[in-house]
Design an enzyme around this catalytic site. Structure first.
Site, PDB file in Angstrom:
ATOM      1  N   ASP A  26      35.049 -29.534  15.477  1.00  0.00           N
ATOM      2  CA  ASP A  26      33.809 -29.999  14.847  1.00  0.00           C
ATOM      3  C   ASP A  26      33.053 -30.845  15.860  1.00  0.00           C
ATOM      4  O   ASP A  26      33.653 -31.685  16.528  1.00  0.00           O
ATOM      5  CB  ASP A  26      34.176 -30.816  13.600  1.00  0.00           C
ATOM      6  CG  ASP A  26      32.954 -31.424  12.932  1.00  0.00           C
ATOM      7  OD1 ASP A  26      31.835 -30.901  13.133  1.00  0.00           O
ATOM      8  OD2 ASP A  26      33.122 -32.415  12.200  1.00  0.00           O
TER       9      ASP A  26
ATOM     10  N   ASN B 106      29.844 -32.371  15.004  1.00  0.00           N
ATOM     11  CA  ASN B 106      28.842 -33.274  14.411  1.00  0.00           C
ATOM     12  C   ASN B 106      29.355 -34.088  13.225  1.00  0.00           C
ATOM     13  O   ASN B 106      28.570 -34.633  12.460  1.00  0.00           O
ATOM     14  CB  ASN B 106      27.602 -32.477  14.001  1.00  0.00           C
ATOM     15  CG  ASN B 106      27.945 -31.405  12.972  1.00  0.00           C
ATOM     16  OD1 ASN B 106      29.121 -31.189  12.673  1.00  0.00           O
ATOM     17  ND2 ASN B 106      26.943 -30.753  12.434  1.00  0.00           N
TER      18      ASN B 106
ATOM     19  N   ASP C  63      30.702 -33.280  10.391  1.00  0.00           N
ATOM     20  CA  ASP C  63      30.639 -32.827   8.993  1.00  0.00           C
ATOM     21  C   ASP C  63      31.977 -32.238   8.529  1.00  0.00           C
ATOM     22  O   ASP C  63      32.092 -31.731   7.410  1.00  0.00           O
ATOM     23  CB  ASP C  63      29.496 -31.826   8.781  1.00  0.00           C
ATOM     24  CG  ASP C  63      29.719 -30.517   9.532  1.00  0.00           C
ATOM     25  OD1 ASP C  63      30.729 -30.402  10.275  1.00  0.00           O
ATOM     26  OD2 ASP C  63      28.884 -29.598   9.387  1.00  0.00           O
TER      27      ASP C  63
ATOM     28  N   ASP D 157      32.506 -25.808  14.627  1.00  0.00           N
ATOM     29  CA  ASP D 157      31.211 -25.173  14.886  1.00  0.00           C
ATOM     30  C   ASP D 157      31.134 -24.648  16.309  1.00  0.00           C
ATOM     31  O   ASP D 157      32.055 -24.860  17.117  1.00  0.00           O
ATOM     32  CB  ASP D 157      30.071 -26.156  14.589  1.00  0.00           C
ATOM     33  CG  ASP D 157      30.335 -27.529  15.193  1.00  0.00           C
ATOM     34  OD1 ASP D 157      30.669 -27.577  16.398  1.00  0.00           O
ATOM     35  OD2 ASP D 157      30.257 -28.542  14.464  1.00  0.00           O
TER      36      ASP D 157
ATOM     37  N   ASP E  69      33.907 -10.511  15.497  1.00  0.00           N
ATOM     38  CA  ASP E  69      34.585  -9.878  14.378  1.00  0.00           C
ATOM     39  C   ASP E  69      33.555  -8.995  13.681  1.00  0.00           C
ATOM     40  O   ASP E  69      32.480  -9.468  13.301  1.00  0.00           O
ATOM     41  CB  ASP E  69      35.088 -10.969  13.411  1.00  0.00           C
ATOM     42  CG  ASP E  69      36.396 -10.595  12.746  1.00  0.00           C
ATOM     43  OD1 ASP E  69      36.492  -9.456  12.261  1.00  0.00           O
ATOM     44  OD2 ASP E  69      37.299 -11.444  12.706  1.00  0.00           O
TER      45      ASP E  69
ATOM     46  N   ASP F 264      37.373  -5.412  11.396  1.00  0.00           N
ATOM     47  CA  ASP F 264      38.071  -5.805  10.168  1.00  0.00           C
ATOM     48  C   ASP F 264      38.408  -4.587   9.298  1.00  0.00           C
ATOM     49  O   ASP F 264      37.546  -3.721   9.075  1.00  0.00           O
ATOM     50  CB  ASP F 264      37.153  -6.761   9.394  1.00  0.00           C
ATOM     51  CG  ASP F 264      37.852  -7.484   8.251  1.00  0.00           C
ATOM     52  OD1 ASP F 264      38.798  -8.230   8.546  1.00  0.00           O
ATOM     53  OD2 ASP F 264      37.457  -7.302   7.095  1.00  0.00           O
TER      54      ASP F 264
ATOM     55  N   GLU G 194      41.651  -3.701  13.066  1.00  0.00           N
ATOM     56  CA  GLU G 194      42.655  -4.229  12.144  1.00  0.00           C
ATOM     57  C   GLU G 194      42.929  -3.109  11.153  1.00  0.00           C
ATOM     58  O   GLU G 194      42.035  -2.694  10.408  1.00  0.00           O
ATOM     59  CB  GLU G 194      42.155  -5.468  11.401  1.00  0.00           C
ATOM     60  CG  GLU G 194      43.278  -6.089  10.566  1.00  0.00           C
ATOM     61  CD  GLU G 194      42.792  -6.822   9.330  1.00  0.00           C
ATOM     62  OE1 GLU G 194      43.504  -7.723   8.860  1.00  0.00           O
ATOM     63  OE2 GLU G 194      41.708  -6.493   8.817  1.00  0.00           O
TER      64      GLU G 194
ATOM     65  N   HIS H  60      44.733 -15.604  11.458  1.00  0.00           N
ATOM     66  CA  HIS H  60      44.234 -16.462  10.378  1.00  0.00           C
ATOM     67  C   HIS H  60      44.688 -16.010   8.987  1.00  0.00           C
ATOM     68  O   HIS H  60      44.352 -16.653   8.007  1.00  0.00           O
ATOM     69  CB  HIS H  60      42.709 -16.492  10.436  1.00  0.00           C
ATOM     70  CG  HIS H  60      42.124 -15.139  10.184  1.00  0.00           C
ATOM     71  ND1 HIS H  60      42.290 -14.086  11.072  1.00  0.00           N
ATOM     72  CD2 HIS H  60      41.427 -14.643   9.138  1.00  0.00           C
ATOM     73  CE1 HIS H  60      41.709 -13.019  10.568  1.00  0.00           C
ATOM     74  NE2 HIS H  60      41.170 -13.317   9.399  1.00  0.00           N
ATOM     75  N   ASP H  61      45.395 -14.888   8.916  1.00  0.00           N
ATOM     76  CA  ASP H  61      45.876 -14.392   7.616  1.00  0.00           C
ATOM     77  C   ASP H  61      47.379 -14.576   7.438  1.00  0.00           C
ATOM     78  O   ASP H  61      47.922 -14.254   6.378  1.00  0.00           O
ATOM     79  CB  ASP H  61      45.609 -12.881   7.484  1.00  0.00           C
ATOM     80  CG  ASP H  61      44.135 -12.549   7.395  1.00  0.00           C
ATOM     81  OD1 ASP H  61      43.353 -13.407   6.945  1.00  0.00           O
ATOM     82  OD2 ASP H  61      43.770 -11.426   7.789  1.00  0.00           O
TER      83      ASP H  61
HETATM   84  O1  TEU Z   1      42.290  -8.859   6.299  1.00  0.00           O
HETATM   85  C1  TEU Z   1      42.750  -7.698   5.686  1.00  0.00           C
HETATM   86  C2  TEU Z   1      44.090  -7.718   5.054  1.00  0.00           C
HETATM   87  O2  TEU Z   1      44.480  -6.731   4.502  1.00  0.00           O
HETATM   88  C3  TEU Z   1      45.004  -8.851   4.977  1.00  0.00           C
HETATM   89  O3  TEU Z   1      45.438  -9.358   6.159  1.00  0.00           O
HETATM   90  C4  TEU Z   1      44.476  -9.859   4.006  1.00  0.00           C
HETATM   91  O4  TEU Z   1      44.200 -11.072   4.617  1.00  0.00           O
HETATM   92  C5  TEU Z   1      45.452 -10.153   2.926  1.00  0.00           C
HETATM   93  O5  TEU Z   1      46.633 -10.566   3.479  1.00  0.00           O
HETATM   94  C6  TEU Z   1      45.637  -9.023   1.971  1.00  0.00           C
HETATM   95  O6  TEU Z   1      46.681  -9.319   1.138  1.00  0.00           O
HETATM   96  C7  TEU Z   1      40.989  -8.923   6.778  1.00  0.00           C
HETATM   97  C8  TEU Z   1      40.695 -10.316   7.296  1.00  0.00           C
HETATM   98  O7  TEU Z   1      41.516 -10.587   8.396  1.00  0.00           O
HETATM   99  C9  TEU Z   1      40.849 -11.294   6.172  1.00  0.00           C
HETATM  100  O8  TEU Z   1      40.711 -12.623   6.582  1.00  0.00           O
HETATM  101  C10 TEU Z   1      39.801 -10.942   5.134  1.00  0.00           C
HETATM  102  O9  TEU Z   1      39.979 -11.739   4.001  1.00  0.00           O
HETATM  103  C11 TEU Z   1      39.878  -9.478   4.722  1.00  0.00           C
HETATM  104  O10 TEU Z   1      40.011  -8.589   5.817  1.00  0.00           O
HETATM  105  C12 TEU Z   1      38.602  -9.083   4.032  1.00  0.00           C
HETATM  106  O11 TEU Z   1      37.541  -9.064   4.938  1.00  0.00           O
HETATM  107 CA    CA Z   2      30.430 -29.243  12.328  1.00  0.00          CA
END
Ligand code: TEU
Ligand code: CA
Length: 534
Positions: free
Chosen positions: A19, A21, A23, A27, A96, A197, A249, A318-319
């Site tokens: 971050d 600023n 908030d 960013d 992405d 994605d 992905e 991130h998932d």
């Molecule tokens: O993720 C698709 C996906 O199938 C999974 O990894 C999902 O996060 C979840 O585990 C399903 O059970 C992609 C992105 O990486 C994710 O962050 C998004 O939420 C999703 O697509 C939709 O755009």
């Molecule tokens: Ca910020």
């Protein structure tokens, strides 16, 4: 030029990186201020999770304008500065590309509500099956129904993810053209390519009922169909104009399907993120966790290494929960972190490091659902509540699987705000930032951060690690050993002990790297020992 075959790619989740600023939200100026960290680590490219305009139902994976930047993250001028500042440091920027669906706030969708508009066929609209019944029996990725009624159009629209993520209709050639234009827009700005994605589900062959399944009923109507292959080849025309890099992905793909998605002669994707190795600690679906069995992981990685000419390598994103918390050891966090780093950086393929992985960030320390933001976790809680699952059990299911485990802010320093923000962070900072933070690890030559840095440099300087073939050697309940070899180069052997207990191996050689700092190797392995032998 396949620069990506020699690259290590660093994934940034902008909301949680830095971050600038106060908030509490990461960013783009924040990312710019941290580019030197990425350079220092040795990564060659960054993949940015979405920074486009979005109402943030799914933190940017619900896009309302593909040609503008979310004001929380900055401006288009900031984005252009990021691309330029990255280039100055020889770092490429990968965006992405989220085009299976848009936010329902996208103006295409707003227009599409009107059956007479030019956008009427941009989405998957369908009539209900009489007396309030949904158009079909499909279920969505977030554990819920995947149809929502629109009172204006008097029809349902398909959303395989959250309610406000409406699936685009890829039977409509205009949609394909729109996406090609969006890709050109960003490639002209100088981005190097895209992480695409859920790219293997674009084309839905029909909206007929599916075979009933525990999860994703209906998926046979959209998983990796020929229609999607055709669309990818169409996209590829744009990618080729710019020599762009792409990683798809691809959910629920088999090695066979992956070969088709990124076979050299097929002109589709460069590589894919597969999911099988992320399923080694689950039964049926991701919410049912079971004890991690290393042997399953070894078998899975071996199969993918052998089946594909090139893999996108990852242990985190991130998932997914954090890899040390999931595959590593509480008793040996440093050694197991180093072992996982060694695995990631010595397999054949392009390694992706997710922000915080390089310092061994762990799963969150939240204790209540109220502390979570992840739309998937909140949906799952709702579904489980409806099934009368008691609260304690709901939390035990959600806590270890929530995507927020990987989304807590980056731990730059030990103090308040962890160097991430001077304000109140949008998602709780893990209290272990006092011990797990970059500043401390920079000071300590024995830290995980230095191990990552060293192995990335070793990979850069060692052709056999970048281009060599993968030869499996040993795969037991706890030991994974393999060789990398390339004609004209000295082969390397990698031996990994995935256990709190010692082990032995038949592998021998001169020690090139060892996470216990040993200089000779006699075939015995300490808990979580990782050795690279020449
Ligand atoms: O993720 C698709 C996906 O199938 C999974 O990894 C999902 O996060 C979840 O585990 C399903 O059970 C992609 C992105 O990486 C994710 O962050 C998004 O939420 C999703 O697509 C939709 O755009
Ligand atoms: Ca910020």
């Amino acid at each position: 030029m396949a620069w990506w075959k020699d690259a290590v790619i660093y994934q940034i989740y902008p909301r949680s990186f830095q971050d600038s600023n106060g908030d509490g939200i990461g960013d783009i100026p924040g990312i710019i201020s941290r580019l030197d960290h990425i350079r220092d680590l040795g990564a060659d490219a960054i993949w940015l999770s979405p920074v486009y305009c979005s109402p943030n139902a799914d933190n940017g994976y619900d896009i309302s304008d593909y040609r503008d930047i979310n004001p929380e993250y900055g401006t288009m001028a900031d984005m252009e500065r990021l691309i330029a500042e990255a280039r100055r440091r020889d770092i490429r920027v990968i965006m992405d590309l989220v085009v299976n669906h848009t936010s329902t706030e996208h103006w295409w969708f707003r227009q599409s509500r009107d059956k007479t508009s030019a956008y009427a066929d941009y989405y998957c609209w369908a009539d209900g099956r009489g007396d309030g019944k949904l158009p079909n029996n499909w279920t969505g990725f977030f554990g819920e129904d995947c149809w929502e009624f629109d009172p204006q159009r008097c029809q349902y629209y398909l959303h395989l993810f959250a309610k406000t993520q409406a699936d685009l209709n890829y039977h409509n050639p205009a949609v394909v053209e729109e996406v090609k234009d969006i890709m050109r827009f960003w490639l002209e700005k100088g981005v190097a390519g895209f992480r695409c994605d859920v790219i293997n589900i674009l084309y839905k062959d029909s909206l007929e009922n599916g075979k009933k399944k525990l999860a994703l009923t209906g998926s046979e109507h959209y998983l990796t169909l020929e229609g999607t292959h055709e669309i990818l080849r169409e996209f590829r025309k744009v990618w080729d104009e710019f020599d762009a890099f792409t990683v798809g992905e691809t959910v629920f793909v088999t090695p066979r399907e992956a070969q088709d998605l990124c076979g050299l002669d097929r002109r589709e994707l460069d590589m894919v993120f597969s999911f099988e190795h992320m399923e080694c600690d689950q039964v049926f679906i991701k919410w049912f966790k079971t004890k991690f069995k290393p042997r399953k992981l070894f078998a899975c990685l071996t199969r993918w290494q052998k089946s594909l000419p090139w893999n996108a390598l990852y242990l985190e994103n991130h998932d997914q929960p954090r890899s040390v918390s999931r595959f590593g050891s509480r008793a040996h966090p440093l050694e197991s972190g180093k072992l996982l780093a060694t695995l990631l950086l010595t397999l054949r393929g392009t390694p992706f490091i997710y922000q915080g992985q390089e310092i061994g960030m762990t799963n969150f320390d939240f204790t209540r659902l109220r502390q979570l933001n992840d739309v998937e976790s909140l949906n799952v809680d709702r579904v489980l509540t409806r099934l009368h699952v008691p609260q304690g059990l709901r939390w035990r299911i959600i806590a270890p699987t929530s995507r927020d485990n990987a989304r807590t802010p980056f731990q730059w320093e030990g103090g308040d705000g962890a160097g991430f923000t001077t304000g109140r962070a949008w998602l709780g900072i893990n209290h272990n930032c006092k011990d797990v933070n970059l500043a401390a690890q920079e000071e300590d030559p024995n830290s995980l951060f230095h191990w990552y840095k060293d192995l990335i440099a070793l990979r850069r300087d060692t052709k056999v690690l970048r281009r060599g073939a993968f030869i499996p050697l040993e795969s037991t309940r706890q030991v994974f050993a393999y060789r990398r070899e390339l004609p004209g180069n000295d082969p390397l052997t990698i031996v990994l002990n995935f256990s709190d207990n010692p082990a032995t191996t038949a592998c021998r050689g001169t020690v090139l790297r060892d996470n216990y700092g040993r200089e000779t190797f006699d075939g015995t392995l300490q808990p979580w020992e990782a050795v690279i032998l020449a």
